[in-house]
Design a protein around this motif. Structure first.
Motif, PDB file in Angstrom:
ATOM      1  N   LEU A  36       0.838  -1.203   0.000  1.00 62.46           N
ATOM      2  CA  LEU A  36       0.000   0.000   0.000  1.00 62.46           C
ATOM      3  C   LEU A  36       0.871   1.251   0.000  1.00 62.46           C
ATOM      4  O   LEU A  36       0.602   2.213  -0.741  1.00 62.46           O
ATOM      5  CB  LEU A  36      -0.914  -0.023   1.221  1.00 62.46           C
ATOM      6  CG  LEU A  36      -2.036   1.016   1.290  1.00 62.46           C
ATOM      7  CD1 LEU A  36      -2.987   0.871   0.112  1.00 62.46           C
ATOM      8  CD2 LEU A  36      -2.791   0.876   2.611  1.00 62.46           C
ATOM      9  N   ALA A  37       1.908   1.238   0.816  1.00 67.37           N
ATOM     10  CA  ALA A  37       2.828   2.375   0.867  1.00 67.37           C
ATOM     11  C   ALA A  37       3.503   2.593  -0.487  1.00 67.37           C
ATOM     12  O   ALA A  37       3.641   3.730  -0.959  1.00 67.37           O
ATOM     13  CB  ALA A  37       3.882   2.158   1.952  1.00 67.37           C
ATOM     14  N   LYS A  38       3.882   1.508  -1.132  1.00 63.03           N
ATOM     15  CA  LYS A  38       4.526   1.597  -2.447  1.00 63.03           C
ATOM     16  C   LYS A  38       3.580   2.201  -3.481  1.00 63.03           C
ATOM     17  O   LYS A  38       3.955   3.124  -4.226  1.00 63.03           O
ATOM     18  CB  LYS A  38       4.975   0.205  -2.893  1.00 63.03           C
ATOM     19  CG  LYS A  38       5.581   0.164  -4.291  1.00 63.03           C
ATOM     20  CD  LYS A  38       5.898  -1.265  -4.699  1.00 63.03           C
ATOM     21  CE  LYS A  38       6.405  -1.335  -6.136  1.00 63.03           C
ATOM     22  NZ  LYS A  38       6.660  -2.742  -6.558  1.00 63.03           N
ATOM     23  N   VAL A  39       2.347   1.697  -3.528  1.00 66.67           N
ATOM     24  CA  VAL A  39       1.382   2.148  -4.523  1.00 66.67           C
ATOM     25  C   VAL A  39       1.009   3.610  -4.312  1.00 66.67           C
ATOM     26  O   VAL A  39       1.034   4.422  -5.251  1.00 66.67           O
ATOM     27  CB  VAL A  39       0.117   1.269  -4.485  1.00 66.67           C
ATOM     28  CG1 VAL A  39      -0.979   1.867  -5.362  1.00 66.67           C
ATOM     29  CG2 VAL A  39       0.437  -0.149  -4.928  1.00 66.67           C
ATOM     30  N   LEU A  40       0.680   3.976  -3.070  1.00 65.98           N
ATOM     31  CA  LEU A  40       0.250   5.350  -2.802  1.00 65.98           C
ATOM     32  C   LEU A  40       1.406   6.337  -2.985  1.00 65.98           C
ATOM     33  O   LEU A  40       1.184   7.460  -3.458  1.00 65.98           O
ATOM     34  CB  LEU A  40      -0.323   5.462  -1.391  1.00 65.98           C
ATOM     35  CG  LEU A  40      -1.571   4.598  -1.111  1.00 65.98           C
ATOM     36  CD1 LEU A  40      -2.186   4.968   0.232  1.00 65.98           C
ATOM     37  CD2 LEU A  40      -2.605   4.721  -2.215  1.00 65.98           C
ATOM     38  N   SER A  41       2.611   5.922  -2.638  1.00 61.73           N
ATOM     39  CA  SER A  41       3.777   6.788  -2.859  1.00 61.73           C
ATOM     40  C   SER A  41       4.004   7.016  -4.348  1.00 61.73           C
ATOM     41  O   SER A  41       4.326   8.132  -4.776  1.00 61.73           O
ATOM     42  CB  SER A  41       5.025   6.159  -2.225  1.00 61.73           C
ATOM     43  OG  SER A  41       4.889   6.045  -0.827  1.00 61.73           O
ATOM     44  N   THR A  42       3.820   5.962  -5.140  1.00 62.66           N
ATOM     45  CA  THR A  42       3.972   6.083  -6.594  1.00 62.66           C
ATOM     46  C   THR A  42       2.940   7.057  -7.162  1.00 62.66           C
ATOM     47  O   THR A  42       3.276   7.915  -7.995  1.00 62.66           O
ATOM     48  CB  THR A  42       3.812   4.707  -7.259  1.00 62.66           C
ATOM     49  OG1 THR A  42       4.817   3.818  -6.762  1.00 62.66           O
ATOM     50  CG2 THR A  42       3.929   4.823  -8.776  1.00 62.66           C
ATOM     51  N   GLY A  47       1.972  12.823  -9.277  1.00 57.72           N
ATOM     52  CA  GLY A  47       1.191  14.050  -9.300  1.00 57.72           C
ATOM     53  C   GLY A  47      -0.244  13.925  -8.820  1.00 57.72           C
ATOM     54  O   GLY A  47      -1.002  14.904  -8.882  1.00 57.72           O
ATOM     55  N   LYS A  48      -0.621  12.747  -8.342  1.00 61.77           N
ATOM     56  CA  LYS A  48      -1.976  12.575  -7.809  1.00 61.77           C
ATOM     57  C   LYS A  48      -2.043  13.109  -6.372  1.00 61.77           C
ATOM     58  O   LYS A  48      -1.062  13.071  -5.633  1.00 61.77           O
ATOM     59  CB  LYS A  48      -2.364  11.092  -7.782  1.00 61.77           C
ATOM     60  CG  LYS A  48      -2.256  10.371  -9.119  1.00 61.77           C
ATOM     61  CD  LYS A  48      -3.369  10.723 -10.057  1.00 61.77           C
ATOM     62  CE  LYS A  48      -3.359   9.817 -11.290  1.00 61.77           C
ATOM     63  NZ  LYS A  48      -4.358  10.245 -12.298  1.00 61.77           N
ATOM     64  N   ASP A 133       4.503  17.814  -1.411  1.00 59.96           N
ATOM     65  CA  ASP A 133       4.920  16.839  -2.417  1.00 59.96           C
ATOM     66  C   ASP A 133       5.215  15.457  -1.851  1.00 59.96           C
ATOM     67  O   ASP A 133       5.159  14.467  -2.582  1.00 59.96           O
ATOM     68  CB  ASP A 133       6.158  17.344  -3.166  1.00 59.96           C
ATOM     69  CG  ASP A 133       5.852  18.566  -4.014  1.00 59.96           C
ATOM     70  OD1 ASP A 133       4.687  18.719  -4.431  1.00 59.96           O
ATOM     71  OD2 ASP A 133       6.779  19.361  -4.248  1.00 59.96           O
ATOM     72  N   ASN A 134       5.582  15.385  -0.581  1.00 62.05           N
ATOM     73  CA  ASN A 134       6.053  14.109  -0.042  1.00 62.05           C
ATOM     74  C   ASN A 134       5.316  13.687   1.223  1.00 62.05           C
ATOM     75  O   ASN A 134       5.889  13.049   2.106  1.00 62.05           O
ATOM     76  CB  ASN A 134       7.557  14.190   0.253  1.00 62.05           C
ATOM     77  CG  ASN A 134       7.875  15.223   1.320  1.00 62.05           C
ATOM     78  OD1 ASN A 134       7.070  16.119   1.587  1.00 62.05           O
ATOM     79  ND2 ASN A 134       9.032  15.087   1.936  1.00 62.05           N
ATOM     80  N   THR A 135       4.043  14.062   1.315  1.00 64.17           N
ATOM     81  CA  THR A 135       3.267  13.745   2.512  1.00 64.17           C
ATOM     82  C   THR A 135       1.893  13.211   2.133  1.00 64.17           C
ATOM     83  O   THR A 135       1.246  13.736   1.226  1.00 64.17           O
ATOM     84  CB  THR A 135       3.089  15.000   3.400  1.00 64.17           C
ATOM     85  OG1 THR A 135       4.378  15.491   3.765  1.00 64.17           O
ATOM     86  CG2 THR A 135       2.307  14.675   4.666  1.00 64.17           C
ATOM     87  N   ILE A 136       1.480  12.157   2.830  1.00 72.90           N
ATOM     88  CA  ILE A 136       0.163  11.575   2.610  1.00 72.90           C
ATOM     89  C   ILE A 136      -0.615  11.586   3.927  1.00 72.90           C
ATOM     90  O   ILE A 136      -0.156  11.027   4.923  1.00 72.90           O
ATOM     91  CB  ILE A 136       0.277  10.138   2.072  1.00 72.90           C
ATOM     92  CG1 ILE A 136       0.842  10.178   0.640  1.00 72.90           C
ATOM     93  CG2 ILE A 136      -1.082   9.430   2.099  1.00 72.90           C
ATOM     94  CD1 ILE A 136       1.035   8.835   0.000  1.00 72.90           C
ATOM     95  N   PRO A 137      -1.774  12.238   3.953  1.00 71.66           N
ATOM     96  CA  PRO A 137      -2.601  12.224   5.167  1.00 71.66           C
ATOM     97  C   PRO A 137      -3.206  10.837   5.385  1.00 71.66           C
ATOM     98  O   PRO A 137      -3.709  10.222   4.441  1.00 71.66           O
ATOM     99  CB  PRO A 137      -3.704  13.250   4.873  1.00 71.66           C
ATOM    100  CG  PRO A 137      -3.289  13.969   3.628  1.00 71.66           C
ATOM    101  CD  PRO A 137      -2.379  13.052   2.888  1.00 71.66           C
TER     102      PRO A 137
END
Length: 269
Positions: A36-42, A47-48, A133-137
């Motif tokens: 999941l971390a790999k996919v969401l980071s990609t 740009g998503k 750019d490098n953060t996911i809530p």
């Protein structure tokens, strides 16, 4: 074979259920979290805009504390959630750091809907986080201060509802709901062997409601009925939702490529 779907999604909310995150033996499913971390980071690096709504605090807490059954007492559930949330965020933190991504914990209650000031504050937080750019809530309900008794006004009810509300709040194009089932069936596939997977649903008709039923695992609270309620909210706001199996999070790539996996809830079909 079904035709490819038209999926346009620049802003995506992904909801992962407890049954996807935790094995039946109460151990965390680390391979799913790493994927999941790999996919969401990609996706983020492509740009998503990405928001993750994660269940699992109580389930993880049960594993940490060595509990075999989900507590019945509300205050016990809240205590177990507090233990589990800390552990869960640490696990996510380590997984996303492998891809040079940071995570931001957002624990929210239903007053973000009911009270304008709370709504403004959480929206400001989302906007700032999504601009990074490098953060996911990573969003979860604040279980330590919400209660389910008497339909308390601070509680969403379940994270299926929460994920739909977050999708509305951030004006996302798509909600991807990762569960332990391949999609929405004409009947319970665990009880009816010839139940058919329904590829697309444009409205929550009475026969669709009738086909849903039952609750989730001992770790979670969700069932198909709560997913239909979430889908109803998504359809009302002219957004899209895909319900699919989360055992391999790379299925998110298939969804965004328009492949007919899971069940698509959309008025535009």
């Amino acid at each position: 074979m079904q035709n490819k779907r038209q999926i346009y999604a620049d802003r995506i909310v992904v909801k992962v259920g407890t049954s996807t995150l935790i094995h039946h033996n109460s151990k965390i499913n680390s391979s799913v979290i790493k994927q999941l971390a790999k996919v969401l980071s990609t996706l983020k690096k492509d740009g998503k805009d990405v928001v993750l709504v994660s269940s699992g605090a109580i389930g993880v807490g049960m594993g940490v504390l060595g509990l075999d059954q989900r507590p019945v007492k509300i205050s016990k559930q809240q205590a177990v959630a507090a233990v589990g949330q800390a552990e869960l965020m640490q696990i996510y933190n380590e997984a996303f750091h492998e891809y040079d991504m940071s995570v931001a914990q957002m624990l929210i209650t239903k007053d973000i809907i009911d009270y304008p000031e709370s709504h403004t504050n959480v929206m400001n937080s989302f906007q700032e986080l999504l601009s990074m750019d490098n953060t996911i809530p990573i969003v979860n309900e604040n279980d330590t201060v919400t209660v389910s008794e008497l339909d308390h006004h601070t509680k969403f009810g379940d994270n299926d509802q929460l994920s739909a509300i977050v999708t509305n709040l951030v004006d996302a194009d798509l909600l991807i709901m990762l569960s332990d089932i391949d999609g929405f069936y004409s009947a319970n596939p665990n009880k009816v062997p010839d139940a058919k997977l329904i590829g697309t649903i444009g409205e929550i008709a009475p026969e669709i409601v009738a086909a849903a039923g039952g609750h989730g695992t001992k770790f979670g609270t969700g069932g198909m009925t709560t997913k239909l309620k979430a889908a109803q909210r998504i359809l009302k706001h002219n957004q899209q939702m895909v319900l699919t199996n989360g055992k391999d999070p790379e299925i998110i790539f298939n969804i965004l490529a328009g492949e007919p996996v899971g069940t698509l809830f959309s008025k535009n079909i």
